[in-house]
Write an enzyme that holds these catalytic residues in place. Sequence first.
Site, short mmCIF file in Angstrom:
data_model
loop_
_atom_site.label_atom_id
_atom_site.label_comp_id
_atom_site.label_asym_id
_atom_site.label_seq_id
_atom_site.Cartn_x
_atom_site.Cartn_y
_atom_site.Cartn_z
NE ARG A 167 30.33 -23.93 -24.56
CZ ARG A 167 29.84 -22.92 -23.83
NH1 ARG A 167 30.60 -21.92 -23.50
NH2 ARG A 167 28.59 -22.92 -23.41
CB THR A 168 28.27 -27.24 -30.56
OG1 THR A 168 28.62 -27.80 -29.30
CG2 THR A 168 28.38 -28.31 -31.63
CE LYS A 180 4.96 -21.29 -42.06
NZ LYS A 180 5.23 -21.06 -43.49
NE ARG A 200 23.76 -29.19 -29.64
CZ ARG A 200 24.57 -28.63 -28.74
NH1 ARG A 200 24.13 -27.66 -27.98
NH2 ARG A 200 25.82 -29.03 -28.60
CG HIS A 237 28.14 -33.29 -28.28
ND1 HIS A 237 28.58 -32.83 -29.51
CD2 HIS A 237 27.91 -32.17 -27.53
CE1 HIS A 237 28.61 -31.51 -29.48
NE2 HIS A 237 28.21 -31.09 -28.30
C1 NCD Z 1 27.16 -29.82 -23.99
C2 NCD Z 1 25.97 -30.35 -24.77
O1 NCD Z 1 25.28 -29.58 -25.46
O2 NCD Z 1 25.78 -31.54 -24.70
N1 NCD Z 1 27.63 -28.59 -24.41
C3 NCD Z 1 28.45 -28.50 -25.51
O3 NCD Z 1 28.13 -28.90 -26.60
N2 NCD Z 1 29.66 -27.95 -25.31
C4 NCD Z 1 27.02 -29.94 -22.53
C5 NCD Z 1 25.83 -29.35 -21.81
O4 NCD Z 1 24.91 -28.78 -22.41
O5 NCD Z 1 25.82 -29.46 -20.58
#
Ligand code: NCD
Length: 306
Positions: A56-57, A85, A106, A134
Amino acid sequence: MWLNRDIVSIGDFTKEEVMQVIEKANEMLPYASSGHPEKPLSGKVVSTLFYEPSTRTRLSFESAVFRMGGNVLGFGSLEATSVVKGETLSDTIRIVNSYSDAIILRHPSEGAARLASEFADVPVINAGDGAGQHPTQTLLDIFTIWKELGSVDGKKIGFVGDLKYGRTVHSLSKALSMFDVSLYFISPEELKIPKHIKREIDKKVPVREAKNIEEIIEELDVLYVTRIQKERFPDINEYKKVAGTYVIRPSLLTRGKRNLIIMHPLPRVNEIPPEVDSSPHARYFKQASYGVPLRMALLDLIFRGD
Ligand code: NCD
Protein backbone atom coordinates in the site's frame (compact mmCIF):
# COMPACT_ATOMS: atom_id res chain seq x y z
CA MET A 1 6.49 26.22 5.84
CA TRP A 2 5.57 23.22 3.70
CA LEU A 3 7.78 23.83 0.68
CA ASN A 4 10.59 21.23 0.50
CA ARG A 5 9.81 20.02 4.00
CA ASP A 6 11.06 16.64 5.29
CA ILE A 7 8.33 14.38 6.68
CA VAL A 8 10.23 12.34 9.26
CA SER A 9 8.21 12.21 12.47
CA ILE A 10 4.62 13.05 13.31
CA GLY A 11 6.04 14.87 16.33
CA ASP A 12 7.26 17.61 13.95
CA PHE A 13 3.64 18.62 13.17
CA THR A 14 1.16 20.84 14.96
CA LYS A 15 -2.54 19.96 15.10
CA GLU A 16 -3.21 22.81 12.67
CA GLU A 17 -0.73 21.37 10.20
CA VAL A 18 -2.29 17.91 10.49
CA MET A 19 -5.71 19.44 9.77
CA GLN A 20 -4.29 21.34 6.82
CA VAL A 21 -3.18 18.05 5.22
CA ILE A 22 -6.55 16.46 6.02
CA GLU A 23 -8.48 19.30 4.38
CA LYS A 24 -6.24 19.21 1.33
CA ALA A 25 -6.69 15.43 1.05
CA ASN A 26 -10.44 16.01 0.96
CA GLU A 27 -9.95 18.42 -1.97
CA MET A 28 -7.79 15.79 -3.72
CA LEU A 29 -10.37 13.02 -3.33
CA PRO A 30 -11.93 13.39 -6.82
CA TYR A 31 -8.49 13.69 -8.44
CA ALA A 32 -7.32 10.42 -6.84
CA SER A 33 -9.18 8.57 -9.59
CA SER A 34 -9.29 11.12 -12.42
CA GLY A 35 -5.84 12.70 -12.04
CA HIS A 36 -5.06 16.27 -10.95
CA PRO A 37 -6.07 18.68 -13.74
CA GLU A 38 -3.12 21.03 -13.07
CA LYS A 39 -0.49 18.27 -13.02
CA PRO A 40 1.42 20.01 -10.20
CA LEU A 41 4.31 17.50 -10.32
CA SER A 42 4.87 17.80 -14.06
CA GLY A 43 8.60 17.35 -14.81
CA LYS A 44 9.34 16.19 -11.25
CA VAL A 45 11.00 12.91 -10.34
CA VAL A 46 10.23 11.21 -7.02
CA SER A 47 12.24 8.21 -5.77
CA THR A 48 10.76 5.40 -3.72
CA LEU A 49 13.48 3.49 -1.87
CA PHE A 50 11.94 0.53 -0.06
CA TYR A 51 14.38 -1.54 2.00
CA GLU A 52 11.42 -3.44 3.51
CA PRO A 53 8.32 -5.02 1.95
CA SER A 54 5.37 -2.78 1.14
CA THR A 55 2.25 -2.90 -0.98
CA ARG A 56 0.00 0.00 0.00
CA THR A 57 2.52 2.62 1.03
CA ARG A 58 4.75 2.33 -2.03
CA LEU A 59 2.00 1.84 -4.59
CA SER A 60 -0.25 4.58 -3.22
CA PHE A 61 2.70 7.01 -3.19
CA GLU A 62 3.55 6.05 -6.76
CA SER A 63 -0.08 6.33 -7.84
CA ALA A 64 -0.24 9.76 -6.16
CA VAL A 65 2.87 10.96 -8.05
CA PHE A 66 1.45 9.75 -11.39
CA ARG A 67 -1.96 11.31 -10.66
CA MET A 68 -0.14 14.61 -10.11
CA GLY A 69 1.73 14.34 -13.42
CA GLY A 70 5.14 13.37 -11.98
CA ASN A 71 7.48 10.42 -12.53
CA VAL A 72 8.76 7.73 -10.19
CA LEU A 73 11.97 5.76 -9.93
CA GLY A 74 13.23 3.44 -7.24
CA PHE A 75 13.18 -0.06 -5.87
CA GLY A 76 10.83 -2.26 -3.88
CA SER A 77 13.39 -4.90 -2.95
CA LEU A 78 17.15 -4.91 -2.55
CA GLU A 79 18.37 -7.83 -4.71
CA ALA A 80 19.13 -5.72 -7.78
CA THR A 81 20.68 -2.77 -5.91
CA SER A 82 24.18 -1.98 -4.66
CA VAL A 83 22.88 -2.45 -1.10
CA VAL A 84 23.74 -6.15 -1.54
CA LYS A 85 27.32 -5.08 -2.36
CA GLY A 86 27.46 -3.33 0.99
CA GLU A 87 26.63 0.27 0.05
CA THR A 88 25.70 2.39 3.06
CA LEU A 89 22.38 4.20 3.36
CA SER A 90 24.12 7.58 3.41
CA ASP A 91 25.94 6.87 0.12
CA THR A 92 22.75 5.66 -1.57
CA ILE A 93 20.92 8.77 -0.39
CA ARG A 94 23.68 11.10 -1.64
CA ILE A 95 23.38 9.56 -5.10
CA VAL A 96 19.59 9.41 -5.31
CA ASN A 97 19.50 13.01 -4.09
CA SER A 98 21.05 14.00 -7.42
CA TYR A 99 18.62 11.88 -9.46
CA SER A 100 15.31 13.09 -8.01
CA ASP A 101 13.30 15.92 -6.45
CA ALA A 102 12.10 14.01 -3.37
CA ILE A 103 12.96 10.71 -1.66
CA ILE A 104 10.42 8.39 -0.06
CA LEU A 105 12.23 5.92 2.19
CA ARG A 106 11.22 2.77 4.07
CA HIS A 107 13.98 1.15 6.10
CA PRO A 108 14.21 -1.47 8.89
CA SER A 109 16.26 0.78 11.22
CA GLU A 110 14.63 3.29 13.53
CA GLY A 111 16.02 6.74 12.76
CA ALA A 112 16.93 5.90 9.12
CA ALA A 113 14.70 8.62 7.66
CA ARG A 114 16.16 11.25 9.99
CA LEU A 115 19.67 10.20 8.97
CA ALA A 116 18.72 10.27 5.27
CA SER A 117 17.29 13.77 5.66
CA GLU A 118 20.71 14.93 6.87
CA PHE A 119 22.39 13.66 3.69
CA ALA A 120 19.77 14.86 1.21
CA ASP A 121 19.03 18.38 -0.01
CA VAL A 122 15.71 17.24 -1.46
CA PRO A 123 12.83 16.46 0.93
CA VAL A 124 12.83 13.01 2.56
CA ILE A 125 9.54 11.35 3.44
CA ASN A 126 9.58 8.58 6.05
CA ALA A 127 7.53 5.64 4.78
CA GLY A 128 8.30 3.61 7.93
CA ASP A 129 11.55 3.30 9.91
CA GLY A 130 11.67 -0.02 11.74
CA ALA A 131 9.52 0.03 14.86
CA GLY A 132 9.83 3.83 14.91
CA GLN A 133 7.33 5.94 13.00
CA HIS A 134 5.06 5.91 9.96
CA PRO A 135 3.87 9.50 9.71
CA THR A 136 2.09 9.35 6.33
CA GLN A 137 0.09 6.32 7.50
CA THR A 138 -0.89 8.37 10.54
CA LEU A 139 -2.14 11.23 8.38
CA LEU A 140 -4.24 8.84 6.34
CA ASP A 141 -5.54 7.19 9.51
CA ILE A 142 -6.61 10.57 10.88
CA PHE A 143 -8.17 11.42 7.53
CA THR A 144 -10.16 8.16 7.73
CA ILE A 145 -11.49 8.94 11.22
CA TRP A 146 -12.37 12.51 10.20
CA LYS A 147 -14.04 11.44 6.97
CA GLU A 148 -15.92 8.42 8.33
CA LEU A 149 -16.99 9.85 11.70
CA GLY A 150 -17.16 13.56 10.86
CA SER A 151 -14.56 14.65 13.43
CA VAL A 152 -11.59 13.47 15.47
CA ASP A 153 -12.25 15.51 18.62
CA GLY A 154 -14.55 13.80 21.10
CA LYS A 155 -13.76 10.27 19.91
CA LYS A 156 -12.75 7.20 21.92
CA ILE A 157 -10.11 5.23 20.09
CA GLY A 158 -8.84 1.76 21.02
CA PHE A 159 -5.62 0.21 19.72
CA VAL A 160 -5.35 -3.56 19.77
CA GLY A 161 -2.55 -6.00 18.94
CA ASP A 162 1.16 -5.29 18.67
CA LEU A 163 1.56 -1.97 20.40
CA LYS A 164 5.23 -2.57 21.13
CA TYR A 165 6.61 -2.96 17.61
CA GLY A 166 3.76 -1.40 15.60
CA ARG A 167 5.08 1.87 14.18
CA THR A 168 1.62 2.87 12.95
CA VAL A 169 0.41 2.76 16.57
CA HIS A 170 3.38 4.80 17.77
CA SER A 171 2.81 7.60 15.27
CA LEU A 172 -0.99 7.59 15.41
CA SER A 173 -1.29 7.59 19.20
CA LYS A 174 1.15 10.51 19.40
CA ALA A 175 -0.75 12.46 16.75
CA LEU A 176 -4.13 11.77 18.35
CA SER A 177 -2.88 13.07 21.69
CA MET A 178 -2.99 16.56 20.12
CA PHE A 179 -6.78 16.15 19.78
CA ASP A 180 -9.53 15.98 22.38
CA VAL A 181 -9.74 12.16 22.47
CA SER A 182 -9.57 9.23 24.90
CA LEU A 183 -7.16 6.43 24.05
CA TYR A 184 -7.35 2.74 25.00
CA PHE A 185 -4.45 0.31 24.60
CA ILE A 186 -5.27 -3.40 24.47
CA SER A 187 -2.40 -5.86 24.18
CA PRO A 188 -0.80 -8.87 25.81
CA GLU A 189 1.73 -7.99 28.51
CA GLU A 190 4.64 -8.69 26.11
CA LEU A 191 3.41 -6.23 23.47
CA LYS A 192 2.45 -3.19 25.56
CA ILE A 193 2.92 0.31 24.19
CA PRO A 194 6.51 1.50 24.93
CA LYS A 195 6.75 3.43 28.19
CA HIS A 196 8.27 6.54 26.64
CA ILE A 197 5.31 6.89 24.27
CA LYS A 198 2.72 6.21 26.95
CA ARG A 199 4.33 8.76 29.25
CA GLU A 200 4.18 11.43 26.57
CA ILE A 201 0.55 10.71 25.67
CA ASP A 202 -0.59 10.36 29.28
CA LYS A 203 0.20 14.01 29.93
CA LYS A 204 -2.19 15.17 27.23
CA VAL A 205 -5.22 12.85 27.02
CA PRO A 206 -6.97 10.20 29.14
CA VAL A 207 -5.37 6.79 28.58
CA ARG A 208 -6.57 3.37 29.69
CA GLU A 209 -4.80 0.04 29.28
CA ALA A 210 -6.70 -3.26 29.11
CA LYS A 211 -5.99 -6.92 28.40
CA ASN A 212 -9.37 -7.80 26.84
CA ILE A 213 -11.27 -6.03 24.11
CA GLU A 214 -14.53 -7.19 25.73
CA GLU A 215 -13.85 -4.86 28.67
CA ILE A 216 -14.04 -1.75 26.53
CA ILE A 217 -15.65 -2.52 23.17
CA GLU A 218 -18.93 -0.82 24.18
CA GLU A 219 -17.20 2.52 24.74
CA LEU A 220 -15.27 2.80 21.48
CA ASP A 221 -15.84 4.88 18.34
CA VAL A 222 -12.77 3.43 16.61
CA LEU A 223 -11.09 0.04 17.03
CA TYR A 224 -7.64 0.18 15.40
CA VAL A 225 -6.43 -3.39 14.89
CA THR A 226 -2.81 -4.25 14.12
CA ARG A 227 -0.80 -7.22 12.90
CA ILE A 228 1.67 -8.82 15.30
CA GLN A 229 4.97 -7.67 13.75
CA LYS A 230 6.62 -11.08 13.38
CA GLU A 231 9.70 -9.67 11.64
CA ARG A 232 10.63 -7.46 14.63
CA PHE A 233 10.78 -10.22 17.27
CA PRO A 234 14.35 -11.06 18.28
CA ASP A 235 13.23 -14.65 19.04
CA ILE A 236 10.60 -16.52 16.98
CA ASN A 237 9.46 -18.43 20.11
CA GLU A 238 8.45 -15.11 21.66
CA TYR A 239 6.34 -14.46 18.55
CA LYS A 240 4.69 -17.88 18.75
CA LYS A 241 3.60 -17.16 22.34
CA VAL A 242 1.53 -14.14 21.28
CA ALA A 243 0.52 -15.00 17.68
CA GLY A 244 -3.25 -15.15 17.31
CA THR A 245 -3.89 -13.51 20.70
CA TYR A 246 -6.61 -11.22 19.36
CA VAL A 247 -9.14 -12.08 16.70
CA ILE A 248 -11.98 -9.66 15.95
CA ARG A 249 -15.04 -11.90 15.59
CA PRO A 250 -18.38 -10.63 14.24
CA SER A 251 -19.98 -11.59 17.59
CA LEU A 252 -17.70 -9.11 19.39
CA LEU A 253 -18.84 -6.30 17.10
CA THR A 254 -22.51 -6.79 17.95
CA ARG A 255 -21.60 -5.31 21.35
CA GLY A 256 -20.06 -2.18 19.82
CA LYS A 257 -21.71 1.21 19.18
CA ARG A 258 -23.80 1.48 16.01
CA ASN A 259 -21.22 3.82 14.43
CA LEU A 260 -18.11 1.95 15.61
CA ILE A 261 -15.51 1.72 12.86
CA ILE A 262 -12.83 -0.98 12.53
CA MET A 263 -9.54 0.21 11.07
CA HIS A 264 -6.33 -1.68 10.25
CA PRO A 265 -3.25 -0.36 8.42
CA LEU A 266 -3.04 -3.76 6.65
CA PRO A 267 -1.71 -6.28 5.80
CA ARG A 268 -3.83 -8.43 8.11
CA VAL A 269 -2.86 -11.98 8.93
CA ASN A 270 -5.62 -13.59 10.99
CA GLU A 271 -6.60 -10.82 13.41
CA ILE A 272 -9.63 -9.83 11.30
CA PRO A 273 -11.38 -12.82 9.70
CA PRO A 274 -12.92 -12.25 6.23
CA GLU A 275 -16.45 -12.52 7.71
CA VAL A 276 -15.95 -9.05 9.17
CA ASP A 277 -15.33 -7.49 5.73
CA SER A 278 -19.04 -7.18 4.97
CA SER A 279 -19.84 -5.71 8.40
CA PRO A 280 -21.02 -2.06 8.38
CA HIS A 281 -18.25 -1.40 10.90
CA ALA A 282 -15.39 -2.42 8.57
CA ARG A 283 -13.41 0.52 7.17
CA TYR A 284 -9.94 -0.93 6.50
CA PHE A 285 -10.29 -1.14 2.72
CA LYS A 286 -11.72 2.37 2.57
CA GLN A 287 -8.83 3.48 4.80
CA ALA A 288 -6.29 1.98 2.34
CA SER A 289 -8.00 3.73 -0.56
CA TYR A 290 -7.53 7.08 1.19
CA GLY A 291 -3.76 6.55 0.87
CA VAL A 292 -3.76 8.07 -2.62
CA PRO A 293 -5.60 11.39 -1.97
CA LEU A 294 -3.74 11.84 1.32
CA ARG A 295 -0.34 11.36 -0.31
CA MET A 296 -1.34 13.61 -3.20
CA ALA A 297 -2.14 16.31 -0.62
CA LEU A 298 1.21 15.88 1.07
CA LEU A 299 3.13 16.02 -2.23
CA ASP A 300 1.19 19.09 -3.29
CA LEU A 301 2.16 20.87 -0.06
CA ILE A 302 5.82 19.82 -0.32
CA PHE A 303 6.17 20.75 -3.99
CA ARG A 304 3.97 23.87 -4.14
CA GLY A 305 3.86 25.09 -0.56
CA ASP A 306 0.69 26.44 1.09
C1 NCD B 1 2.11 -1.15 8.17
C2 NCD B 1 3.61 -0.94 8.25
O1 NCD B 1 4.33 -1.22 7.28
O2 NCD B 1 4.01 -0.45 9.28
N1 NCD B 1 1.61 -1.28 6.89
C3 NCD B 1 1.37 -0.17 6.12
O3 NCD B 1 2.24 0.64 5.85
N2 NCD B 1 0.11 0.02 5.70
C4 NCD B 1 1.60 -2.17 9.11
C5 NCD B 1 2.16 -3.57 9.13
O4 NCD B 1 3.09 -3.91 8.40
O5 NCD B 1 1.64 -4.36 9.93
